[in-house]
Motif scaffolding. Structure first.
Motif, PDB file in Angstrom:
ATOM      1  N   SER A  75       0.812  -1.230   0.000  1.00 13.87           N
ATOM      2  CA  SER A  75       0.000   0.000   0.000  1.00 13.87           C
ATOM      3  C   SER A  75       0.841   1.273   0.000  1.00 13.87           C
ATOM      4  CB  SER A  75      -0.897   0.028   1.242  1.00 13.87           C
ATOM      5  OG  SER A  75      -0.096   0.194   2.394  1.00 13.87           O
ATOM      6  N   GLY A  76       2.157   1.148   0.277  1.00 15.87           N
ATOM      7  CA  GLY A  76       2.988   2.343   0.390  1.00 15.87           C
ATOM      8  C   GLY A  76       2.810   3.069   1.707  1.00 15.87           C
ATOM      9  N   LYS A  77       2.077   2.474   2.647  1.00 15.89           N
ATOM     10  CA  LYS A  77       1.881   3.125   3.945  1.00 15.89           C
ATOM     11  C   LYS A  77       3.203   3.176   4.694  1.00 15.89           C
ATOM     12  CE  LYS A  77      -2.785   1.340   4.720  1.00 15.89           C
ATOM     13  NZ  LYS A  77      -3.744   2.236   5.299  1.00 15.89           N
ATOM     14  N   THR A  78       3.394   4.231   5.462  1.00 11.86           N
ATOM     15  CA  THR A  78       4.530   4.241   6.391  1.00 11.86           C
ATOM     16  C   THR A  78       4.236   3.189   7.462  1.00 11.86           C
ATOM     17  OG1 THR A  78       3.403   5.853   7.771  1.00 11.86           O
ATOM     18  CG2 THR A  78       4.923   6.722   6.099  1.00 11.86           C
ATOM     19  N   THR A  79       5.287   2.781   8.171  1.00 11.18           N
ATOM     20  CA  THR A  79       5.084   1.774   9.227  1.00 11.18           C
ATOM     21  C   THR A  79       4.067   2.283  10.244  1.00 11.18           C
ATOM     22  OG1 THR A  79       7.370   1.175   8.908  1.00 11.18           O
ATOM     23  CG2 THR A  79       6.309   0.315  10.879  1.00 11.18           C
ATOM     24  N   GLN A  80       4.129   3.583  10.532  1.00 10.61           N
ATOM     25  CA  GLN A  80       3.205   4.157  11.519  1.00 10.61           C
ATOM     26  C   GLN A  80       1.741   3.933  11.101  1.00 10.61           C
ATOM     27  OE1 GLN A  80       3.042   8.408  11.415  1.00 10.61           O
ATOM     28  NE2 GLN A  80       1.410   8.433  12.946  1.00 10.61           N
ATOM     29  N   GLY A 138       8.849  10.616   2.028  1.00  3.20           N
ATOM     30  CA  GLY A 138       9.937   9.812   1.480  1.00  3.20           C
ATOM     31  C   GLY A 138       9.662   8.336   1.574  1.00  3.20           C
ATOM     32  N   ASP A 139      10.719   7.562   1.628  1.00  2.00           N
ATOM     33  CA  ASP A 139      10.641   6.105   1.660  1.00  2.00           C
ATOM     34  C   ASP A 139       9.805   5.668   2.869  1.00  2.00           C
ATOM     35  OD1 ASP A 139      11.009   3.418   1.824  1.00  2.00           O
ATOM     36  OD2 ASP A 139      13.210   3.481   1.898  1.00  2.00           O
ATOM     37  N   PRO A 140       8.696   4.982   2.640  1.00  7.09           N
ATOM     38  CA  PRO A 140       7.828   4.627   3.774  1.00  7.09           C
ATOM     39  C   PRO A 140       8.506   3.684   4.768  1.00  7.09           C
ATOM     40  CG  PRO A 140       7.020   3.626   1.728  1.00  7.09           C
ATOM     41  CD  PRO A 140       8.130   4.553   1.345  1.00  7.09           C
ATOM     42  N   ASP A 197      11.486   4.065   5.906  1.00  7.26           N
ATOM     43  CA  ASP A 197      12.374   4.839   6.773  1.00  7.26           C
ATOM     44  C   ASP A 197      11.559   5.361   7.973  1.00  7.26           C
ATOM     45  OD1 ASP A 197      13.870   6.807   8.000  1.00  7.26           O
ATOM     46  OD2 ASP A 197      14.685   7.603   6.127  1.00  7.26           O
ATOM     47  N   PRO A 198      11.961   5.036   9.196  1.00  2.00           N
ATOM     48  CA  PRO A 198      11.163   5.449  10.357  1.00  2.00           C
ATOM     49  C   PRO A 198      10.995   6.967  10.481  1.00  2.00           C
ATOM     50  CG  PRO A 198      12.996   3.998  11.010  1.00  2.00           C
ATOM     51  CD  PRO A 198      13.142   4.243   9.545  1.00  2.00           C
ATOM     52  N   ALA A 199      11.880   7.752   9.839  1.00  2.00           N
ATOM     53  CA  ALA A 199      11.762   9.211   9.929  1.00  2.00           C
ATOM     54  C   ALA A 199      10.665   9.748   8.993  1.00  2.00           C
ATOM     55  CB  ALA A 199      13.093   9.862   9.567  1.00  2.00           C
ATOM     56  N   THR A 200      10.235   8.916   8.042  1.00  2.00           N
ATOM     57  CA  THR A 200       9.245   9.368   7.061  1.00  2.00           C
ATOM     58  C   THR A 200       7.866   9.505   7.697  1.00  2.00           C
ATOM     59  OG1 THR A 200      10.433   8.317   5.258  1.00  2.00           O
ATOM     60  CG2 THR A 200       8.096   8.737   4.894  1.00  2.00           C
ATOM     61  N   GLN A 201       7.209  10.639   7.383  1.00  2.00           N
ATOM     62  CA  GLN A 201       5.848  10.828   7.893  1.00  2.00           C
ATOM     63  C   GLN A 201       4.785  10.532   6.836  1.00  2.00           C
ATOM     64  OE1 GLN A 201       7.031  14.830   9.401  1.00  2.00           O
ATOM     65  NE2 GLN A 201       5.712  14.273  11.105  1.00  2.00           N
ATOM     66  N   LEU A 202       5.107  10.815   5.557  1.00  2.00           N
ATOM     67  CA  LEU A 202       4.178  10.492   4.472  1.00  2.00           C
ATOM     68  C   LEU A 202       4.940   9.784   3.361  1.00  2.00           C
ATOM     69  CD1 LEU A 202       2.028  13.757   4.132  1.00  2.00           C
ATOM     70  CD2 LEU A 202       1.385  11.618   5.247  1.00  2.00           C
ATOM     71  N   GLY A 203       4.394   8.645   2.906  1.00  2.00           N
ATOM     72  CA  GLY A 203       4.994   7.906   1.797  1.00  2.00           C
ATOM     73  C   GLY A 203       4.298   8.262   0.490  1.00  2.00           C
ATOM     74  N   PRO A 204       4.255   7.326  -0.447  1.00  2.00           N
ATOM     75  CA  PRO A 204       3.595   7.583  -1.726  1.00  2.00           C
ATOM     76  C   PRO A 204       2.085   7.401  -1.613  1.00  2.00           C
ATOM     77  CG  PRO A 204       4.413   5.349  -1.665  1.00  2.00           C
ATOM     78  CD  PRO A 204       4.850   5.979  -0.365  1.00  2.00           C
ATOM     79  N   LEU A 205       1.362   7.820  -2.652  1.00  2.00           N
ATOM     80  CA  LEU A 205      -0.041   7.411  -2.755  1.00  2.00           C
ATOM     81  C   LEU A 205      -0.066   5.915  -3.071  1.00  2.00           C
ATOM     82  CD1 LEU A 205      -0.163  10.638  -3.679  1.00  2.00           C
ATOM     83  CD2 LEU A 205      -2.536   9.965  -3.882  1.00  2.00           C
ATOM     84  N   GLY A 231       1.770  21.161  -4.579  1.00  2.00           N
ATOM     85  CA  GLY A 231       1.145  21.352  -5.889  1.00  2.00           C
ATOM     86  C   GLY A 231       1.849  20.603  -7.004  1.00  2.00           C
ATOM     87  N   THR A 232       2.876  19.821  -6.658  1.00  2.00           N
ATOM     88  CA  THR A 232       3.567  19.082  -7.725  1.00  2.00           C
ATOM     89  C   THR A 232       3.911  17.659  -7.293  1.00  2.00           C
ATOM     90  OG1 THR A 232       5.661  19.987  -6.963  1.00  2.00           O
ATOM     91  CG2 THR A 232       4.664  21.072  -8.856  1.00  2.00           C
ATOM     92  N   ARG A 233       4.120  16.843  -8.339  1.00  2.00           N
ATOM     93  CA  ARG A 233       4.590  15.465  -8.120  1.00  2.00           C
ATOM     94  C   ARG A 233       6.044  15.533  -7.668  1.00  2.00           C
ATOM     95  NH1 ARG A 233       1.929  12.403 -13.101  1.00  2.00           N
ATOM     96  NH2 ARG A 233      -0.011  13.567 -13.152  1.00  2.00           N
ATOM     97  N   ILE A 234       6.474  14.560  -6.919  1.00  2.00           N
ATOM     98  CA  ILE A 234       7.872  14.510  -6.498  1.00  2.00           C
ATOM     99  C   ILE A 234       8.631  13.648  -7.505  1.00  2.00           C
ATOM    100  CG2 ILE A 234       9.444  13.779  -4.661  1.00  2.00           C
ATOM    101  CD1 ILE A 234       7.185  14.431  -2.663  1.00  2.00           C
ATOM    102  N   ASP A 235       9.740  14.180  -7.976  1.00  2.00           N
ATOM    103  CA  ASP A 235      10.463  13.537  -9.071  1.00  2.00           C
ATOM    104  C   ASP A 235      11.311  12.369  -8.559  1.00  2.00           C
ATOM    105  OD1 ASP A 235      11.499  12.967 -11.486  1.00  2.00           O
ATOM    106  OD2 ASP A 235      12.974  14.607 -11.497  1.00  2.00           O
ATOM    107  N   ARG A 236      10.684  11.218  -8.462  1.00  2.00           N
ATOM    108  CA  ARG A 236      11.368   9.982  -8.067  1.00  2.00           C
ATOM    109  C   ARG A 236      10.452   8.830  -8.463  1.00  2.00           C
ATOM    110  NH1 ARG A 236      11.736   9.331  -1.670  1.00  2.00           N
ATOM    111  NH2 ARG A 236      11.712   7.133  -2.191  1.00  2.00           N
ATOM    112  N   PRO A 237      10.959   7.615  -8.559  1.00  2.00           N
ATOM    113  CA  PRO A 237      10.066   6.499  -8.903  1.00  2.00           C
ATOM    114  C   PRO A 237       8.977   6.348  -7.841  1.00  2.00           C
ATOM    115  CG  PRO A 237      12.379   5.820  -8.979  1.00  2.00           C
ATOM    116  CD  PRO A 237      12.346   7.193  -8.372  1.00  2.00           C
ATOM    117  N   GLY A 238       7.841   5.793  -8.223  1.00  2.00           N
ATOM    118  CA  GLY A 238       6.732   5.632  -7.285  1.00  2.00           C
ATOM    119  C   GLY A 238       5.780   6.806  -7.363  1.00  2.00           C
ATOM    120  N   TYR A 239       4.747   6.750  -6.523  1.00  2.00           N
ATOM    121  CA  TYR A 239       3.619   7.684  -6.645  1.00  2.00           C
ATOM    122  C   TYR A 239       3.671   8.760  -5.556  1.00  2.00           C
ATOM    123  CZ  TYR A 239       2.257   3.334  -8.975  1.00  2.00           C
ATOM    124  OH  TYR A 239       2.241   2.184  -9.742  1.00  2.00           O
TER     125      TYR A 239
END
Ligand code: NAD
Length: 484
Positions: free
Chosen positions: A97-102, A313-315, A317-325, A352-360
């Protein structure tokens, strides 16, 4: 990596039919939204397997229904097994799902908690008359076999909003998760195979076609569906042809109304996370915010400030608060709604923009200078983009909120709780909150008005939804017909 196959990376969980692993005749890819690439395969049910699942559920029904003590004990055992497997389920869910661990870690405890709650809930008989003439009781009996269909945004938790009360009431179940996130639910089926009697809980997987086969099948007496308004409408039409009962938990476009007395510094983080929990991908989150014009600029800035400070960022990574859609269609839908609003003159206070990296990946976005009538305000965006709308008169704000075809939830944020409650109760929604949003509990009914659904889940009302009333009349007078 040469010779490295998907199956070697992630063992495919199997469907559970009649308490056993079902054969896999065809399969489909499951994408990791953090990479946009397939990482696993899931089985796709054949029509014959859907038939088998319903035959198994039908055969299991009389025995399951007959023994209430066994049902309660098994629900408690299932609760403990899910709690024990929480770490594993969280990992699978995060990857599909791309959810962060949290956010992913939120779901197994919901499943375990709901099973425990319903195991303890009484289904009492109501005595209407008990005198020399008669004893008349009303009994809540199970419906039979239930077909259950779930979406991708909270696969395990929402499955147990259905499984726990349905099984507690004495029904048996055939459940299908979303094709975007099938793995964690399939794994739940595997875990519960050794606990529940064969046929009591069958888990099949596949696309919308498999959902349609479930709804059109002659065996289930009820369909419990959580998903989009379009999906729910199609389910309702198909179920009506066979007079199946339905519970429909559908989309929402919840508004938060701020009153002029709010302390923006105090409420901004809570308001933000009531909209951006799980990247905005939950039904009853704040999807639009109405702010008094005098506070407008400050409110936009307070929310934009929280958004700018959020780590995306990377879901894993424990520091990440929001991952991809979670899905590509959802990513395209959210970015399309924001692009359309900005092209029409609205402004992105941040994002207002997509983040330029693989994934959503999409920036947490606060949109201002936007009005009702814009699709980003009127439709369910279901993602990390929040429109902020100014109002001059709170009565007008309430009527604008109520003009929506949705009616899931709504909230009022104020220092004056009594006034807040008065306004909140005027919102045409299934749940209204004051100074919070999206707080759910197993004890509290949850459901939507208008296009947000039919019926409720949770609490005793969620249990009653898996029962039908039977009146039982014992005549104590002269045998034969009695009047009155
Ligand atoms: P969706 O309607 O596309 O799919 C949901 C499920 O229904 C999937 O398993 C899908 O395969 C199946 N399905 C689709 N069409 C079907 C049909 N005609 N017959 C039978 N099954 C069918 O929804 P989604 O995109 O997975 O989920 C997102 C939506 O769910 C959002 O609108 C969200 O608001 C809503 N939702 C509502 C609640 C609630 O409790 N009200 C909770 C979570 C999500």
């Amino acid at each position: 990596m040469p010779g490295h196959t998907i199956a070697e990376e992630f063992p495919m969980p199997t469907q559970t039919i009649n308490g056993r692993s079902a054969a896999t005749f065809s399969e489909f890819d499951v994408i990791n939204p953090a990479t946009g690439a397939p990482f696993a395969k899931a089985p796709s049910a054949s029509k014959a397997q859907v038939d088998e699942a319903f035959e198994a559920a039908l055969a299991a029904y009389p025995g399951w229904r007959a023994d209430e003590g066994l049902r309660r004990a098994k629900l408690l055992e299932a609760s403990a097994a899910i709690a024990e497997a929480a770490g594993e389920l969280t990992g699978i869910l995060a990857e599909e799902s791309g959810k962060t661990t949290q956010f992913a870690a939120f779901e197994a405890p919901v499943a375990a908690g709901w099973l425990g709650y319903y195991a303890g809930l009484e289904l009492s008989r109501e005595v209407l008359q008990d005198d020399e003439k008669a004893r008349v009781e009303v009994v809540r009996r199970p419906l039979g076999v239930v077909g259950a269909i779930t979406p991708w945004n909270m696969p395990i938790g929402l499955a147990f909003f259905k499984i726990a009360p349905a099984l507690r009431a004495g029904n048996t179940v055939v459940l299908k998760p979303s094709p975007f996130t099938p793995l964690s639910t399939l794994r739940v089926g595997e875990i519960l195979r050794d606990i529940l009697p064969p046929g009591v809980l069958n888990i099949v997987s596949g696309g919308d076609d498999v959902g349609r086969w479930i709804v059109e099948h002659p065996v289930p007496r009820k369909i419990s569906f959580t998903g989009s308004v379009a999906g729910g409408t199609a389910v309702n039409v198909a179920a009506a042809a066979d007079l199946k009962r339905v519970t429909l938990e559908l989309g929402g476009n919840d508004a938060a109304i701020l009153l002029e007395d709010v302390d923006l510094t105090e409420i901004a983080p809570g308001l933000f996370w009531s909209a951006f929990f799980n990247n905005g991908q939950a039904c009853a989150l704040i999807k639009r915010v109405y702010v008094p014009r005098a506070l407008y600029a400050d409110a936009v800035e307070a929310l934009a400030d929280v958004a700018r400070g959020t780590v995306v960022g990377d879901p894993a990574d424990p520091a990440t608060q929001l991952g991809p859609l979670a899905t590509l269609p959802q990513f395209e839908s959210v970015s399309g709604l924001v692009d359309h609003a900005l092209a029409g003159g609205a402004k992105a206070a941040t994002g207002g923009t997509r983040i330029d990296r693989p994934g959503y990946f999409y920036e947490p976005t606060i949109v201002c200078d936007i009005e009702d009538g814009t699709p980003l305000v009127d439709e369910e965006q279901f993602g990390p983009a929040l429109p902020i709308i100014a109002y001059d008169d709170v009565d007008d704000a309430v009527s604008r909120v109520n003009r929506s075809t949705f009616g899931l939830g709504g909230s009022v944020w104020t220092a004056d709780v009594e006034r807040g409650q008065d306004i909140a109760e005027r919102l045409d929604v299934g749940t209204t909150w004051i100074n919070t949003h999206a707080s759910l509990a197993p004890t509290v009914p949850f459901g939507g008005l208008k296009h947000s659904g039919l019926g409720v889940e949770n609490g005793p009302w969620g249990l009653y939804a898996y029962t039908e009333l039977q009146a039982v009349h014992v005549n104590r007078g002269v045998p034969g017909p009695t009047a009155g």
